[in-house]
Design a protein around this motif. Structure first.
Motif, PDB file in Angstrom:
ATOM      1  N   GLY A 108       0.834  -1.188   0.000  1.00 38.00           N
ATOM      2  CA  GLY A 108       0.000   0.000   0.000  1.00 38.00           C
ATOM      3  C   GLY A 108       0.871   1.241   0.000  1.00 38.00           C
ATOM      4  N   ILE A 109       0.236   2.412   0.033  1.00 39.16           N
ATOM      5  CA  ILE A 109       0.933   3.689   0.005  1.00 39.16           C
ATOM      6  C   ILE A 109       0.477   4.517   1.206  1.00 39.16           C
ATOM      7  N   VAL A 110       1.452   5.118   1.908  1.00 42.36           N
ATOM      8  CA  VAL A 110       1.118   6.018   3.010  1.00 42.36           C
ATOM      9  C   VAL A 110       0.430   7.248   2.421  1.00 42.36           C
ATOM     10  N   ALA A 111      -0.835   7.458   2.775  1.00 40.78           N
ATOM     11  CA  ALA A 111      -1.621   8.543   2.193  1.00 40.78           C
ATOM     12  C   ALA A 111      -1.826   9.708   3.157  1.00 40.78           C
ATOM     13  N   PHE A 112      -1.691   9.452   4.457  1.00 37.46           N
ATOM     14  CA  PHE A 112      -1.979  10.509   5.417  1.00 37.46           C
ATOM     15  C   PHE A 112      -1.282  10.205   6.733  1.00 37.46           C
ATOM     16  N   ILE A 113      -0.717  11.261   7.349  1.00 32.43           N
ATOM     17  CA  ILE A 113      -0.144  11.175   8.690  1.00 32.43           C
ATOM     18  C   ILE A 113      -0.811  12.250   9.529  1.00 32.43           C
ATOM     19  N   ALA A 114      -1.424  11.864  10.630  1.00 36.32           N
ATOM     20  CA  ALA A 114      -2.173  12.817  11.451  1.00 36.32           C
ATOM     21  C   ALA A 114      -1.270  13.952  11.914  1.00 36.32           C
ATOM     22  N   PRO A 115      -1.790  15.174  11.939  1.00 34.57           N
ATOM     23  CA  PRO A 115      -0.965  16.325  12.322  1.00 34.57           C
ATOM     24  C   PRO A 115      -0.772  16.468  13.831  1.00 34.57           C
ATOM     25  N   VAL A 116      -1.426  15.626  14.634  1.00 29.61           N
ATOM     26  CA  VAL A 116      -1.307  15.725  16.092  1.00 29.61           C
ATOM     27  C   VAL A 116      -0.971  14.356  16.663  1.00 29.61           C
ATOM     28  N   VAL A 117      -0.369  14.368  17.841  1.00 26.53           N
ATOM     29  CA  VAL A 117      -0.037  13.149  18.580  1.00 26.53           C
ATOM     30  C   VAL A 117      -0.965  13.057  19.785  1.00 26.53           C
ATOM     31  N   GLY A 118      -1.544  11.882  20.005  1.00 25.77           N
ATOM     32  CA  GLY A 118      -2.450  11.700  21.137  1.00 25.77           C
ATOM     33  C   GLY A 118      -1.747  11.943  22.458  1.00 25.77           C
ATOM     34  N   GLU A 119      -2.402  12.690  23.340  1.00 26.51           N
ATOM     35  CA  GLU A 119      -1.768  13.036  24.612  1.00 26.51           C
ATOM     36  C   GLU A 119      -1.557  11.811  25.490  1.00 26.51           C
ATOM     37  N   ARG A 120      -2.461  10.855  25.446  1.00 27.84           N
ATOM     38  CA  ARG A 120      -2.333   9.673  26.306  1.00 27.84           C
ATOM     39  C   ARG A 120      -1.495   8.586  25.654  1.00 27.84           C
ATOM     40  N   THR A 121      -1.752   8.302  24.393  1.00 27.76           N
ATOM     41  CA  THR A 121      -1.061   7.188  23.742  1.00 27.76           C
ATOM     42  C   THR A 121       0.304   7.586  23.202  1.00 27.76           C
ATOM     43  N   ARG A 122       0.520   8.887  22.980  1.00 29.17           N
ATOM     44  CA  ARG A 122       1.753   9.387  22.364  1.00 29.17           C
ATOM     45  C   ARG A 122       1.975   8.754  20.995  1.00 29.17           C
ATOM     46  N   THR A 123       0.893   8.527  20.289  1.00 31.80           N
ATOM     47  CA  THR A 123       0.968   7.985  18.933  1.00 31.80           C
ATOM     48  C   THR A 123       0.200   8.894  17.992  1.00 31.80           C
ATOM     49  N   ALA A 124       0.528   8.798  16.709  1.00 28.04           N
ATOM     50  CA  ALA A 124      -0.183   9.519  15.658  1.00 28.04           C
ATOM     51  C   ALA A 124      -0.743   8.500  14.671  1.00 28.04           C
ATOM     52  N   ARG A 125      -1.911   8.796  14.137  1.00 28.05           N
ATOM     53  CA  ARG A 125      -2.554   7.897  13.182  1.00 28.05           C
ATOM     54  C   ARG A 125      -1.867   8.008  11.814  1.00 28.05           C
ATOM     55  N   VAL A 126      -1.534   6.878  11.240  1.00 31.42           N
ATOM     56  CA  VAL A 126      -0.943   6.811   9.897  1.00 31.42           C
ATOM     57  C   VAL A 126      -1.876   5.970   9.036  1.00 31.42           C
ATOM     58  N   ARG A 127      -2.269   6.529   7.883  1.00 29.23           N
ATOM     59  CA  ARG A 127      -3.216   5.826   7.021  1.00 29.23           C
ATOM     60  C   ARG A 127      -2.530   5.355   5.745  1.00 29.23           C
ATOM     61  N   VAL A 128      -2.717   4.084   5.459  1.00 22.14           N
ATOM     62  CA  VAL A 128      -2.172   3.482   4.242  1.00 22.14           C
ATOM     63  C   VAL A 128      -3.337   3.070   3.346  1.00 22.14           C
ATOM     64  N   GLU A 129      -3.282   3.467   2.078  1.00 20.99           N
ATOM     65  CA  GLU A 129      -4.292   3.044   1.113  1.00 20.99           C
ATOM     66  C   GLU A 129      -3.832   1.734   0.473  1.00 20.99           C
ATOM     67  N   ALA A 130      -4.660   0.711   0.578  1.00 25.71           N
ATOM     68  CA  ALA A 130      -4.290  -0.629   0.135  1.00 25.71           C
ATOM     69  C   ALA A 130      -5.267  -1.123  -0.929  1.00 25.71           C
ATOM     70  N   PRO A 131      -4.808  -1.386  -2.149  1.00 25.11           N
ATOM     71  CA  PRO A 131      -5.694  -1.961  -3.175  1.00 25.11           C
ATOM     72  C   PRO A 131      -6.204  -3.332  -2.737  1.00 25.11           C
ATOM     73  N   ASN A 132      -7.458  -3.609  -3.059  1.00 25.23           N
ATOM     74  CA  ASN A 132      -8.085  -4.871  -2.653  1.00 25.23           C
ATOM     75  C   ASN A 132      -9.005  -5.368  -3.769  1.00 25.23           C
ATOM     76  N   PRO A 133      -8.448  -5.551  -4.966  1.00 28.22           N
ATOM     77  CA  PRO A 133      -9.313  -5.863  -6.116  1.00 28.22           C
ATOM     78  C   PRO A 133     -10.033  -7.204  -5.997  1.00 28.22           C
ATOM     79  N   ASP A 134      -9.421  -8.183  -5.334  1.00 31.39           N
ATOM     80  CA  ASP A 134     -10.037  -9.507  -5.239  1.00 31.39           C
ATOM     81  C   ASP A 134     -10.806  -9.703  -3.933  1.00 31.39           C
ATOM     82  N   GLY A 135     -10.847  -8.686  -3.088  1.00 29.53           N
ATOM     83  CA  GLY A 135     -11.628  -8.763  -1.863  1.00 29.53           C
ATOM     84  C   GLY A 135     -11.072  -9.688  -0.799  1.00 29.53           C
ATOM     85  N   ARG A 136      -9.804 -10.041  -0.870  1.00 30.58           N
ATOM     86  CA  ARG A 136      -9.233 -10.959   0.118  1.00 30.58           C
ATOM     87  C   ARG A 136      -8.974 -10.273   1.456  1.00 30.58           C
ATOM     88  N   LEU A 137      -8.777  -8.967   1.434  1.00 35.21           N
ATOM     89  CA  LEU A 137      -8.624  -8.217   2.672  1.00 35.21           C
ATOM     90  C   LEU A 137     -10.006  -7.797   3.167  1.00 35.21           C
TER      91      LEU A 137
END
Length: 576
Positions: free
Chosen positions: A260-289
């Motif tokens: 897949g391709i990294v399409a978005f990285i959240a502009p903020v980090v969670g105060e409790r988890t200290r993590t940021a959301r990273v979104r990957v766009e993944a092709p799924n033409p055969d519906g196996r995912l």
């Protein structure tokens, strides 16, 4: 210890334990009061160190061979960092469709029987009886009859077009409006068609329901592309950028890698988890995912230029500093000295070095800990004792032999008790967490049995079990605690898999065990119990901990060398 022989005649010889270098005595017949092993002479260099330089260790060729010391030059090379992330598959939000009622009416027929059905664009989904639609059709037919004899642009022609537009606003397609005109009569029931290809995610009405304007009927999703939502810790964000390729695996298709391709990285980090959301766009033409699947992703990031690197096995980390041992060229005997370094990021099997080394320096990549232990035995400055002299001594009291060791109860130094007590978690989490504890038991047994193959297999199973533990239904506090400990365990098991031998595995096992212990304190034993927390006071000259299913000590840090060294410090159970 790589023994160079006792001291010169006429000089009093000191004796020590090869595993516990803080032990010092002049009596060669004594045994180690900690483990009961025979003592060995404390070797001394025949060449003193330069008082203005770092401590040096001079060994014989035979000692170097016995210690299996391997060196490799520091070099400049192009390397890449691999960021490992955990996440789950979700539908692409831009491909979600909600089919709503455009007009009030009664559901006469529902052509979709269950969620999960695939539909194609234009396929009838709902048959609706609506008096308002009947009136609008009759209005169109009357306006169209008048417009047939009127010139274009006249009020009659404009009225027919307005009637067509009104039907389109009520949810009919242009083809359906044209069909009404061609038929020449109004229908008391009309069909609502699928706006696009997709899968029915949710059905919100049943046949016979009366619906109002705007009320949702069905929720559709195009699953030919999915989003992989990942959590990235702060320290990894510098390696991530939009547009990077990301590879990932899912449990449903073992051994298969998806891209897949990294399409978005959240502009903020969670105060409790200290993590940021990273979104990957993944092709799924055969519906196996499938949405909801958990995934393990790897994002590879190239490091600009050719930095100075050494193998990742070379540095010794104390938590506050890092050092490597370097072989000094041109010496008659193999001679080693420590160099404190400023490490950069780790890039796979390589460690970037910001400062402290020069290109071409011969760095010890295997056996560094043994060299450090040798310096400790000789009372010289080392990683664990920067000022030299005997390392910190545990107060073992009057313990004549190893059997008495089990009666000793020094206060543990780590891991700390949970600060906020037990946290409630859903049943699915507890079940999966219990599986991780069982996997830990197998790992402890394999390490205690000195079996590297079984240990590697047990470590892989623990890593796989960790990946199955989801966060659905966790409270905000539970999620924050779990994300932190799971990250530590995942990184430790990754290093465990990369370790070349049992020594490396045991070093990687310790942070995994500590994080698991903290998690058990907070979340309970997952129905596996009781769980005993055992302690060994001599894990790299500090107390090491592990969890085991019974009270018979089987030490994973030492194996057969000191299999029964330690005691059960406490018993952990689920609250009634």
């Amino acid at each position: 210890s790589a023994d160079e022989g006792p001291a010169e005649p006429g000089r009093e010889t000191m004796y020590t334990c090869s595993m516990h270098p803080q032990v010092r005595t002049t009596d060669p017949n004594e045994k180690c009061p900690i483990c009961g092993m025979e003592l060995i002479p404390v070797p001394e260099d025949d060449e003193p160190d330069d008082p203005d330089g770092p401590p040096r260790l001079r060994l014989s060729e035979q000692a170097v061979a016995l210690m299996q010391v391997q060196v490799r030059p520091a070099e400049r090379r192009e390397v890449a960092a691999e960021v490992r992330l955990l996440g789950r598959m979700e539908p692409d939000e831009t491909r979600l469709r909600t089919l709503a009622a455009w007009t009030p009416g009664r559901i006469e027929a529902l052509h979709v029987n269950a969620t999960g059905e695939r539909v194609e664009q234009g396929q009838p989904l709902v048959t609706l009886y609506s008096p308002l639609l009947i009136a609008a059709q009759q209005e169109l037919l009357a306006a169209a009859a008048t417009a047939r004899t009127a010139a274009e642009g006249t009020p009659a022609a404009r009225g027919a077009e307005a009637a067509r537009e009104r039907l389109r606003q009520l949810g009919l397609t242009a083809d359906q409006v044209a069909e009404i005109e061609a038929r020449g009569r109004a229908e008391d029931r009309v069909q609502i068609l699928a706006p696009a290809d997709g899968v029915v995610l949710e059905r919100r009405v049943a046949e016979g329901d009366y619906v109002q304007t705007g009320q949702p009927l069905l929720r559709l999703a195009d699953l030919s592309v999915l989003w992989l939502q990942l959590e990235a810790f702060e320290r990894d964000l510098g390696w991530l950028a939009e547009g990077q390729a990301a590879g990932f695996t899912v449990e449903a298709h073992p051994g298969e890698r998806f891209e897949g391709i990294v399409a978005f990285i959240a502009p903020v980090v969670g105060e409790r988890t200290r993590t940021a959301r990273v979104r990957v766009e993944a092709p799924n033409p055969d519906g196996r995912l499938k949405p909801g699947m958990f995934a393990r992703a790897t994002v590879r990031s190239e490091i600009d230029g050719a930095p100075l690197v050494v193998p990742a096995s070379a540095p010794l980390h104390t938590g506050t500093r890092a050092l490597v041992y370097v072989q000094i060229p041109g010496e008659e005997r193999p001679t080693f000295e420590p160099r404190e370094i400023v490490p950069g990021p780790r890039a796979g099997d390589w460690q970037v070095v910001r400062s402290g080394l020069r290109e071409g320096d011969l760095v010890v990549v295997h056996g560094a800990f043994k060299i450090d232990s040798e310096l400790q035995i000789r009372g010289r400055p080392s990683m664990m004792a920067p000022e030299g002299g005997a390392p910190p001594v545990h107060d073992h009291g009057d313990m004549p032999d190893h059997a008495d060791h089990t009666e000793h109860r020094p206060r543990p130094t780590a891991p700390p008790p949970a600060p906020d007590g037990r946290i409630e978690t859903p049943e699915a989490f507890r079940t999966a967490f219990g599986g991780l504890i069982r996997a830990n038991f197998a790992l402890v047994g394999a390490l205690a049995g000195d079996d590297p193959d079984a240990s590697r297999e047990a470590g892989a199973k623990a890593e796989a079990q960790l990946a199955t533990i989801g966060r659905e239904g966790l409270s905000t506090v539970a999620r924050a605690v779990w994300v932190s400990q799971a990250r530590t365990m995942d990184e430790a098991l990754g290093r465990f898999a990369e370790a070349e031998d049992l020594d490396g595995m045991r070093v990687a096992f310790e942070p995994f065990s500590d994080a698991l212990t903290v998690a058990v304190r907070r979340f309970g034993t997952g129905g596996v119990g009781p769980v005993h927390r055992a302690v060994c006071p001599m894990v790299q000259d500090r107390e090491g901990f592990w969890l085991q299913p019974d009270e018979d000590i089987r030490n994973p840090y030492w194996g057969a060398a000191m299999l029964e060294c330690g005691w059960v410090e406490e018993t952990l159970e689920d609250a009634p």
